[in-house]
Scaffold this motif. Structure first.
Motif, PDB file in Angstrom:
ATOM      1  N   GLN A 353       1.021  -0.591  -0.625  1.00 44.28           N
ATOM      2  CA  GLN A 353       0.076   0.463   0.104  1.00 44.28           C
ATOM      3  C   GLN A 353       0.904   0.803   0.208  1.00 44.28           C
ATOM      4  O   GLN A 353       0.013   2.293   0.011  1.00 44.28           O
ATOM      5  CB  GLN A 353      -1.081  -0.041   1.263  1.00 44.28           C
ATOM      6  CG  GLN A 353      -1.639  -1.361   1.256  1.00 44.28           C
ATOM      7  CD  GLN A 353      -3.053  -0.702   0.523  1.00 44.28           C
ATOM      8  OE1 GLN A 353      -3.504  -0.796  -0.764  1.00 44.28           O
ATOM      9  NE2 GLN A 353      -4.628  -1.441   1.251  1.00 44.28           N
ATOM     10  N   ARG A 354       2.037   1.102  -0.801  1.00 46.24           N
ATOM     11  CA  ARG A 354       2.918   2.484  -0.159  1.00 46.24           C
ATOM     12  C   ARG A 354       2.421   3.614  -1.276  1.00 46.24           C
ATOM     13  O   ARG A 354       2.580   4.927   0.054  1.00 46.24           O
ATOM     14  CB  ARG A 354       4.345   2.151  -0.780  1.00 46.24           C
ATOM     15  CG  ARG A 354       5.768   3.130  -0.061  1.00 46.24           C
ATOM     16  CD  ARG A 354       7.109   2.478  -1.248  1.00 46.24           C
ATOM     17  NE  ARG A 354       6.987   2.510  -2.876  1.00 46.24           N
ATOM     18  CZ  ARG A 354       7.060   2.930  -3.599  1.00 46.24           C
ATOM     19  NH1 ARG A 354       6.949   4.465  -3.560  1.00 46.24           N
ATOM     20  NH2 ARG A 354       6.855   2.793  -4.789  1.00 46.24           N
ATOM     21  N   ILE A 355       2.367   3.606  -2.400  1.00 47.50           N
ATOM     22  CA  ILE A 355       1.817   4.424  -2.725  1.00 47.50           C
ATOM     23  C   ILE A 355       0.928   5.177  -2.291  1.00 47.50           C
ATOM     24  O   ILE A 355       0.650   6.664  -1.762  1.00 47.50           O
ATOM     25  CB  ILE A 355       1.149   4.245  -4.191  1.00 47.50           C
ATOM     26  CG1 ILE A 355       2.793   3.784  -4.887  1.00 47.50           C
ATOM     27  CG2 ILE A 355       0.844   5.408  -5.172  1.00 47.50           C
ATOM     28  CD1 ILE A 355       2.572   3.181  -6.441  1.00 47.50           C
ATOM     29  N   MET A 356      -0.411   4.557  -1.961  1.00 45.35           N
ATOM     30  CA  MET A 356      -1.551   5.153  -1.256  1.00 45.35           C
ATOM     31  C   MET A 356      -1.167   5.456  -0.208  1.00 45.35           C
ATOM     32  O   MET A 356      -1.851   6.558   0.318  1.00 45.35           O
ATOM     33  CB  MET A 356      -2.562   3.919  -1.261  1.00 45.35           C
ATOM     34  CG  MET A 356      -3.698   4.826  -0.327  1.00 45.35           C
ATOM     35  SD  MET A 356      -4.779   2.942   0.193  1.00 45.35           S
ATOM     36  CE  MET A 356      -4.148   3.427   1.991  1.00 45.35           C
ATOM     37  N   VAL A 578      -6.168  -1.422 -14.396  1.00 44.79           N
ATOM     38  CA  VAL A 578      -6.348  -0.713 -14.823  1.00 44.79           C
ATOM     39  C   VAL A 578      -6.025   0.862 -13.896  1.00 44.79           C
ATOM     40  O   VAL A 578      -5.133   1.519 -14.438  1.00 44.79           O
ATOM     41  CB  VAL A 578      -8.115   0.132 -15.155  1.00 44.79           C
ATOM     42  CG1 VAL A 578      -8.290   1.495 -15.097  1.00 44.79           C
ATOM     43  CG2 VAL A 578      -8.380  -1.285 -16.388  1.00 44.79           C
ATOM     44  N   LEU A 579      -6.264   0.917 -12.739  1.00 47.81           N
ATOM     45  CA  LEU A 579      -5.282   1.906 -11.929  1.00 47.81           C
ATOM     46  C   LEU A 579      -3.916   1.385 -11.217  1.00 47.81           C
ATOM     47  O   LEU A 579      -3.485   2.437 -10.453  1.00 47.81           O
ATOM     48  CB  LEU A 579      -6.356   1.934 -10.548  1.00 47.81           C
ATOM     49  CG  LEU A 579      -8.232   2.483 -11.211  1.00 47.81           C
ATOM     50  CD1 LEU A 579      -8.883   2.164  -9.742  1.00 47.81           C
ATOM     51  CD2 LEU A 579      -7.994   3.716 -12.099  1.00 47.81           C
ATOM     52  N   GLY A 580      -3.684   0.198 -10.730  1.00 46.47           N
ATOM     53  CA  GLY A 580      -2.372   0.176 -10.461  1.00 46.47           C
ATOM     54  C   GLY A 580      -2.679  -1.319  -9.362  1.00 46.47           C
ATOM     55  O   GLY A 580      -3.645  -1.100  -8.667  1.00 46.47           O
ATOM     56  N   GLU A 581      -1.435  -1.886  -9.292  1.00 43.35           N
ATOM     57  CA  GLU A 581      -1.010  -2.301  -7.904  1.00 43.35           C
ATOM     58  C   GLU A 581      -1.348  -2.505  -6.456  1.00 43.35           C
ATOM     59  O   GLU A 581      -1.290  -2.967  -5.733  1.00 43.35           O
ATOM     60  CB  GLU A 581       0.507  -3.284  -8.007  1.00 43.35           C
ATOM     61  CG  GLU A 581       0.676  -3.707  -8.889  1.00 43.35           C
ATOM     62  CD  GLU A 581      -0.271  -4.803  -9.574  1.00 43.35           C
ATOM     63  OE1 GLU A 581      -0.208  -5.290  -8.061  1.00 43.35           O
ATOM     64  OE2 GLU A 581      -0.507  -5.498 -10.376  1.00 43.35           O
ATOM     65  N   HIS A 582      -1.250  -0.576  -6.513  1.00 40.21           N
ATOM     66  CA  HIS A 582      -2.177  -0.536  -5.394  1.00 40.21           C
ATOM     67  C   HIS A 582      -3.388  -0.623  -4.339  1.00 40.21           C
ATOM     68  O   HIS A 582      -3.825  -0.629  -3.345  1.00 40.21           O
ATOM     69  CB  HIS A 582      -1.993   1.176  -4.804  1.00 40.21           C
ATOM     70  CG  HIS A 582      -2.499   1.703  -5.619  1.00 40.21           C
ATOM     71  ND1 HIS A 582      -2.501   1.695  -6.885  1.00 40.21           N
ATOM     72  CD2 HIS A 582      -3.170   2.547  -5.887  1.00 40.21           C
ATOM     73  CE1 HIS A 582      -3.113   2.847  -7.687  1.00 40.21           C
ATOM     74  NE2 HIS A 582      -4.391   3.260  -6.856  1.00 40.21           N
ATOM     75  N   VAL A 583      -4.299  -1.047  -5.300  1.00 38.93           N
ATOM     76  CA  VAL A 583      -5.216  -0.733  -5.565  1.00 38.93           C
ATOM     77  C   VAL A 583      -6.015  -2.874  -4.263  1.00 38.93           C
ATOM     78  O   VAL A 583      -4.978  -3.333  -4.857  1.00 38.93           O
ATOM     79  CB  VAL A 583      -6.199  -1.583  -6.718  1.00 38.93           C
ATOM     80  CG1 VAL A 583      -7.642  -1.870  -6.461  1.00 38.93           C
ATOM     81  CG2 VAL A 583      -6.542  -0.363  -6.951  1.00 38.93           C
TER      82      VAL A 583
END
Length: 876
Positions: A353-356, A578-583
């Motif tokens: 969850q690093r990006i979020m 679509v949105l990225g691996e952080h989802v």
């Protein structure tokens, strides 16, 4: 060589694994199905139902390194964090647990071996001392003295030292009722050079003797009247703070000097350009980044209430300390990466969850900068109005609590203005808030009020929707019954059932239970430990314990639920692509009408992204992929790459749902057989649930088809109305918009002309009252919003004058009053409006030169106008 914090964590788990314990992952910081806790604050939280007898596990002993937060509700020492050696908002609790497996002897032996054995922690025995409960716990004392060999002068007996029976440092209880028992604490002597006395003495809170491990022996079940009944299966719950034992093994006196904090403090110093590496503010920031990052990774988002409010306070406290160090730009989010590096094996949820986490922290810091600026303006406003030499404590606390404005900054600003601050009043307001927080948390819940079902229900709902079963329990008003009769709303428990109980976001099944003597309509199905409770009402007859029933699930409803649940899995994977691996999933609801899916993402989805997600899901539907389920070991499922939801409880054997090669998730829900069964997938809405959390709602099958049909019918109707077709419809609508705008302009010209005409007509009606031009007029066929424009025209005509216009429309009176600035010392416009509106059942207000109002009593208007004339003559 000193062990790192990560190595100490791993060694603890390896030791207890070698002793036959199941190593269990840390649970989420948001307690699962426990409303009595704000945050997970102890290692035993995730095993609470096991200790209460409401849940069973496949293992009888366990070991964990549990992430905990103590910064809200009953456990709240936030303001002390950073200023003492051992207070933290976030910490890891190492624990071993026995669920009726072993008791005092093994618990004590395990602890002593791990701490003192050369193979493990190798702590000098003469540095350790222990405490035991003085009242009726000779067993523990004798184990320490006779079996372990601890000298009796290093065994301290502590009785009821908190004012009532069993209120002791060495007696533990889950709440006012429920499991409880004596405990034995292990202390480490950090040396004579530090202040502090032995446990149980008035000087015990010093830094010399530090508790490192607490062994709790759950031996009794405390009743509401205080009676202690022996538990049928005595259990063990232990807790050892990872940070405290790391300080011991790394030969330092303060938790903030261990390797983990050294690296975080260095990173904080670099991010804030701090000049003093020993600043307590750096401790605060290093502590708080752990709590904030892990809370966000577990789905907590900054807000103004509940858990989100606590998180916001922690973030803002860290930011304030960064500003005190001289940070001129956003910095807090930059510590996420160093934190991931230093947490080692415990960092996996942060890495995912690093990006979020970084986005949420950055957004909150930017928002706080604006809030701080607003708080400064409010403080200045208060000081400008202050008539005394001291700012009251309530105001100082309001600035702190609502706007995060620090007390020390308030004091500094007040000193610059030669003002003081009522700090005692501030502390009183702070104490009142803490008391409210304690009262609002329900830690004293009576555990005997929980519906306790001993029976086990076998679930056959994956294979079939009808099953022959036997009634094993009946509950009416939460009380067990032998029989229920027509009209009774009850809970029915069966030995086996095809009904799915609410879990994993999927709602419980509905249907019927038919017996020879009665019919029970099932309105919902819920889980109770290993049992499934069928909630509903007996339509006719009676239902007895032991009765044979035919359990029939509502087939059509279940099938639609299956379609929506399978669609949820497809949606999850499509969102990631679509949105990225952080989802990551942050919540869901699956019923027969629609599906709702909450996920981690820090901005609204674009129309193109929504369309792309729909395309991907519908593509998988057209492929008609097989949906397969397999029962396998949890570790095997993870090795395959199955998505597991952090915070969910998984058994050793898990159910893996695989949709072709597209999606693989752990899930206990019910599903379609093939993706083609879904027919069609359509997203109906995308919205924000909280900062960093988005919500998608969608439909499948016939419901999605009906939406498409309604949209087609609507387009056909609009095409007919504008005399176009699907190809020309956009151009036709655009043409209508252009025409409407032109008509609006033409209408406005007519209104302007009307205003000019009205102004010219009524301007000649002004009269003189004591040398002042006064115009009081009721105008007709004029919108209330046009009154001000007419007044402006009249002011240009009449110059210095008092102008009052009234109009009546749709049963309501509208009034406007204008007074030239050179006349406001004699009469004020807001006084005129207030005078009239009181008489017509309304209200109004404004400035001394211009005011407006209205009322609903049109019949009283003539009298009000007559009285107004008298008022004007009197005032002027």
């Amino acid at each position: 060589m000193n062990k790192s914090t990560d190595q100490i964590r791993q060694a603890f788990l390896e030791f207890f694994h070698s002793k036959g314990h199941q190593v269990v992952e840390s649970s989420s910081l948001v307690p699962d199905n426990d409303t009595t806790l704000l945050f997970t604050n102890a290692g035993m939280n995730q095993f609470k139902d096991v200790f209460l007898g409401l849940d069973q596990r496949s293992y009888h002993s366990a070991a964990t390194s549990q992430r905990c937060v103590r910064a809200g509700g009953k456990h709240n020492d936030l303001e002390k964090v950073g200023y003492t050696s051992r207070h933290h908002t976030f910490f890891e609790m190492l624990g071993n647990f026995s669920f009726g497996d072993y008791f005092k002897h093994n618990a004590i032996s395990f602890a002593w071996e791990l701490l003192t054995s050369e193979q493990w922690f190798n702590v000098p025995k003469d540095k350790l001392l222990v405490t035991v409960y003085a009242n009726n716990d000779d067993e523990t004392y004798n184990i320490w003295a006779r079996e372990i060999g601890v000298p009796i002068e290093r065994i301290i007996r502590i009785g009821d030292n908190k004012g009532s029976p069993y209120a002791s440092d060495n007696f533990w209880q889950m709440g006012d009722t429920g499991p409880c028992g004596p405990c034995s604490e292990i202390f480490y002597d950090h040396g004579e050079h530090l202040s502090g006395g032995l446990p149980g003495t008035p000087e015990e809170n010093g830094d010399r003797y530090i508790e490192i491990w607490n062994l709790v022996f759950m031996q009794f079940n405390r009743q509401a009247d205080g009676t202690l009944l022996p538990l049928p299966k005595p259990s063990v719950d232990t807790g050892m703070g990872l940070e405290r034992i790391a300080a011991v093994l790394q030969h330092v006196n303060s938790n903030y000097d261990i390797d983990l904090f050294k690296r975080l403090i260095a990173a904080a110093a670099q991010a804030t350009d701090a000049r003093n590496p020993h600043s307590k503010s750096l401790r605060v920031i290093a502590d708080h980044i752990r709590a904030c990052a892990f809370l966000i990774s577990d789905g907590v988002i900054p807000s103004n209430e509940g858990r989100g409010y606590v998180l916001r306070r922690i973030i803002r406290r860290a930011i304030r300390h960064g500003k005190m160090l001289g940070a001129s730009d956003t910095f807090f989010y930059k510590l996420t990466e160093p934190l991931i590096e230093v947490m080692g094996s415990a960092a996996s949820p942060l890495q995912r969850q690093r990006i979020m986490i970084e986005q949420v922290l950055h957004a909150e810091e930017a928002q706080f900068a604006r809030t701080l600026e607003h708080g400064l303006k409010l403080l200045e406003a208060h000081l400008n109005k202050l008539t005394s030499k001291t700012l009251d404590g309530e105001t100082a606390f309001h600035l702190y609590d609502t706007y995060g404005f620090p007390l020390d900054l308030t004091i500094d600003i007040c000193e610059e203005r030669n003002r003081g601050v009522d700090t005692a009043g501030f502390e009183h307001a702070m104490a009142a808030q803490r008391n409210r927080a304690r009262q609002s948390s329900s830690f004293g819940a009576d555990h005997h009020s929980i519906l306790h079902i001993e029976e086990k229900t076998y679930f056959y709902g994956y294979e079939k929707l009808m099953h022959q079963a036997v009634v094993t329990a009946l509950f009416l008003n939460d009380q067990p019954r032998e029989v229920i009769v027509q009209g009774d709303k009850a809970v029915v428990v069966l030995d086996a059932t095809p009904f799915y109980g609410t879990a994993g976001g999927q709602v419980g099944d509905r249907g019927q239970l038919k017996s020879i003597d009665g019919l029970f309509e099932v309105l919902d199905t819920q889980k109770y430990s290993k049992a499934l409770g069928h909630f509903g009402q007996l339509s006719y007859g009676e239902l007895r314990l032991g009765a044979k029933v035919t359990a029939q699930v509502d087939r059509e409803r279940r099938e639609q639920i299956c379609l929506n649940h399978s669609a949820t899995h497809l949606l999850h994977t499509a969102l990631i692509r679509v949105l990225g691996e952080h989802v990551r999933q942050k919540g869901s609801l699956v019923n027969d009408q629609y599906l709702r899916f909450d996920f981690s993402h820090n901005m609204a989805m674009t129309s193109a992204q929504i369309r792309r997600v729909e395309e991907i899901v519908n593509q998988q539907i057209r492929y008609n992929l097989s949906i397969q389920t397999d029962l396998m070991a949890l570790e095997d499922a993870r090795n395959i790459g199955a998505i597991a939801l952090f915070g969910e409880k998984y058994e050793e054997k898990v159910r893996m749902v695989r949709i072709g090669a597209f999606s693989t998730e752990l899930c206990g829900g019910t599903h379609a057989r093939r993706t083609g069964d879904l027919g069609l997938f359509s997203i109906t809405s995308e919205s924000g649930r909280a900062a960093g959390i988005r919500r998608v709602e969608a439909i499948t099958g016939e419901k999605a088809l009906r939406v498409v049909q309604r949209q087609r019918d609507l387009m056909h109707l609009i095409s007919q109305l504008v005399k176009g077709d699907s190809h020309t419809l956009p151009d036709k609508v655009l043409a209508l918009q252009v025409r409407c705008r032109q008509l609006d302009k033409d209408l406005q010209k007519l209104k302007n002309l009307q205003v000019a005409q009205q102004s010219t007509l009524i301007g000649h009606n002004a009269r003189d009252i004591n040398g002042v031009k006064v115009l009081v007029r009721q105008v007709k066929n004029v919108e209330s919003k046009m009154l001000r424009r007419i007044v402006n025209d009249l002011k240009n005509q009449l110059g210095s004058a008092v102008i009052i216009l009234v109009t009546v429309a749709e049963g309501k009176v509208s009034l406007i009053a204008s007074v030239a600035s050179d006349l406001t010392d004699r009469i004020k416009a807001d006084d005129i409006v207030t005078y009239v509106t009181k008489k017509i059942g309304g209200k109004g207000g404004g400035r001394s030169d211009l005011a407006q109002g209205g009322g609903s009593d049109t019949a009283a208007l003539p009298v009000a106008m007559a009285c107004l004339n008298e008022m004007l003559i009197e005032k002027l």
